[in-house]
Design an enzyme around this catalytic site. Sequence first.
Site, PDB file in Angstrom:
ATOM      1  N   ASP A   1       1.029  -0.849  -0.296  1.00  0.00           N
ATOM      2  CA  ASP A   1       0.206   0.076   0.008  1.00  0.00           C
ATOM      3  C   ASP A   1       1.078   1.565  -0.554  1.00  0.00           C
ATOM      4  O   ASP A   1       1.995   1.006  -0.256  1.00  0.00           O
ATOM      5  CB  ASP A   1      -0.487  -0.043   1.014  1.00  0.00           C
TER       6      ASP A   1
ATOM      7  N   ASP B   1      -0.382   5.089   0.562  1.00  0.00           N
ATOM      8  CA  ASP B   1      -0.166   6.366   2.049  1.00  0.00           C
ATOM      9  C   ASP B   1      -1.006   5.773   3.279  1.00  0.00           C
ATOM     10  O   ASP B   1      -0.885   4.330   3.490  1.00  0.00           O
ATOM     11  CB  ASP B   1      -1.982   6.823   1.682  1.00  0.00           C
TER      12      ASP B   1
ATOM     13  N   ASP C   1      -0.994  -0.823   6.386  1.00  0.00           N
ATOM     14  CA  ASP C   1      -1.441  -0.204   7.402  1.00  0.00           C
ATOM     15  C   ASP C   1      -3.580   0.036   8.159  1.00  0.00           C
ATOM     16  O   ASP C   1      -3.240   0.159   8.575  1.00  0.00           O
ATOM     17  CB  ASP C   1      -1.059   1.297   8.086  1.00  0.00           C
TER      18      ASP C   1
END
Length: 222
Positions: free
Chosen positions: A11, A13, A173
């Site tokens: 991922d 961001d 995250d």
Amino acid sequence: MSGELKAVIFDLDGTLIDSAPDIAAAVNRHLSETRWPTLDIDVIEGFIGFGPRRLITDVFAHIGHPNDDAAIDRALRAYLDNYRGDPAGRTRIFPKVREDLDVLAAAGLRLGLCTNKPHGMTGRVLDALGMADLFDAALGADAVENCKPHPDHLHAVAERMRLSPGEWVYVGDTGVDQAAARGAGVPFYVVPWGGGAAVSVAPEYRLTRLADLLALTRRAPS
């Protein structure tokens, strides 16, 4: 995981970069210009992960703004225009992430990117941060028919990299990332920064830094 680890898909961001300040600035500029109250970065950060339209929708719901399709469309255009004007001025790579990505690549792992940031914006941010050359494939939300948490998004990156099942893992995250990995049937590892602390995983899937992934390359195939 079975077989030899050949690649890691990430991922963006909250996992590799702290882009919340630039995203928040773009959202808050529109709110200010339309005379709605602006929000703290940490509030807006909690809405990041599902893509820009969902971001605007959730922000509007939070502040009680009308969220009919026309209002969302106008705000989305304004937000994207604001973000394009300064996509990485406040964005920073998380500590040790760049050096760890270099370490993983040096160990022979190929790197990919699966992000719900718009595809064109993804390229601009990576270029601004000097990260574009790190990834064999990078697909933003609008580069695929179904973006995260749909597993098709992850599969599209893996297919672009010509990876087979069992050859790669996903690192993120948020619960969005976790759901995408679960749907794709791929191991998911969570970082400790961004929203990672709030994601529930077994201890062996919680990283302290990205270089921890090197341990996977030393495991015997099962």
